[in-house]
Design an enzyme around this catalytic site. Structure first.
Site, short mmCIF file in Angstrom:
data_model
loop_
_atom_site.label_atom_id
_atom_site.label_comp_id
_atom_site.label_asym_id
_atom_site.label_seq_id
_atom_site.Cartn_x
_atom_site.Cartn_y
_atom_site.Cartn_z
N SER A 74 0.60 -1.29 0.09
CA SER A 74 -0.02 -0.27 -0.17
C SER A 74 0.85 1.43 0.06
O SER A 74 0.18 2.24 -0.04
CB SER A 74 -0.86 -0.01 1.17
OG SER A 74 -1.74 -1.09 1.19
N VAL A 81 0.80 6.87 0.10
CA VAL A 81 -0.09 5.89 0.80
C VAL A 81 -1.31 5.69 0.18
O VAL A 81 -2.04 6.56 -0.15
CB VAL A 81 -0.27 6.06 2.19
CG1 VAL A 81 -0.86 4.90 2.80
CG2 VAL A 81 1.26 6.21 2.88
N CYS A 82 -1.77 4.22 -0.26
CA CYS A 82 -2.89 4.04 -0.51
C CYS A 82 -4.07 4.13 0.40
O CYS A 82 -3.98 3.49 1.39
CB CYS A 82 -3.28 2.82 -1.35
SG CYS A 82 -4.97 2.43 -1.81
N GLN A 83 -4.85 5.28 0.72
CA GLN A 83 -5.36 5.41 1.95
C GLN A 83 -7.11 5.80 1.55
O GLN A 83 -7.14 7.10 1.39
CB GLN A 83 -4.96 6.37 2.87
CG GLN A 83 -5.18 6.29 4.38
CD GLN A 83 -4.23 7.06 5.31
OE1 GLN A 83 -3.60 8.13 4.93
NE2 GLN A 83 -4.06 6.65 6.38
N GLN A 107 -2.61 -0.31 8.68
CA GLN A 107 -2.33 -1.14 7.33
C GLN A 107 -0.84 -1.64 7.45
O GLN A 107 -0.59 -2.60 6.87
CB GLN A 107 -2.33 0.19 6.07
CG GLN A 107 -3.43 0.50 5.73
CD GLN A 107 -3.48 1.43 4.40
OE1 GLN A 107 -2.90 1.03 3.36
NE2 GLN A 107 -3.91 2.49 4.54
#
Length: 152
Positions: A74, A81-83, A107
């Site tokens: 992520s 960051v994939c958030q 995560q």
């Protein structure tokens, strides 16, 4: 909104999941600090982050970047960051900065291959979890900062 950000900074400073949370260069709209993951493969180190608030905060989400390189599905190579919590269209102005940090720590503690910025790492996590864990631990040993001593 600087007053709200200052209050949220105090809240983040008292949270046990992070350490040394403080404004960068005296700018209350840019924070730095260390995230302290609880679970392997990242719990042997501390990971430096930067949280930047737009002038339109809280109407726009803050931008969270990991400054410490990490082998994680992520987090891309630039530390983005994939958030979903901070994604356009999903952001809620009532969301607090500590919730953004808590979401990232979750995560790190429980990598989700569906939240991916690095498909190769996500594939390894799904298909060869032990190889992923070894590589992530090795990467953490090389790049993560030493964990600070627990507060008394």
């Amino acid at each position: 909104m600087a007053g709200r950000i200052a209050k949220e900074l105090e809240e983040a400073r008292s949270w046990k999941g992070a350490r040394d949370v403080q404004p960068l260069d005296g700018n209350v709209r840019r924070w730095g600090g260390l995230l302290l993951p609880n679970n392997p493969p990242y719990n042997t180190g501390a990971f430096r982050f930067e949280l930047t608030f737009s002038p339109h905060h809280p109407m726009e989400p803050p931008c969270l970047t990991l400054r410490t390189p990490i082998y994680h599905p992520s987090v891309d190579l630039e530390g983005r960051v994939c958030q979903p919590l901070t994604a356009p269209g999903r952001w809620q102005p009532t969301t607090r900065a500590i919730q953004v940090l808590q979401d990232l720590l979750l995560q790190l503690d429980s990598p989700d291959p569906r939240r991916l910025l690095r498909p190769d790492v996500a594939r390894e996590l799904q298909e060869r979890p032990e190889a992923f864990r070894r590589r992530a631990e090795q990467h953490a040993r090389l790049h993560a900062e030493p964990r600070p001593e627990p507060h008394a």
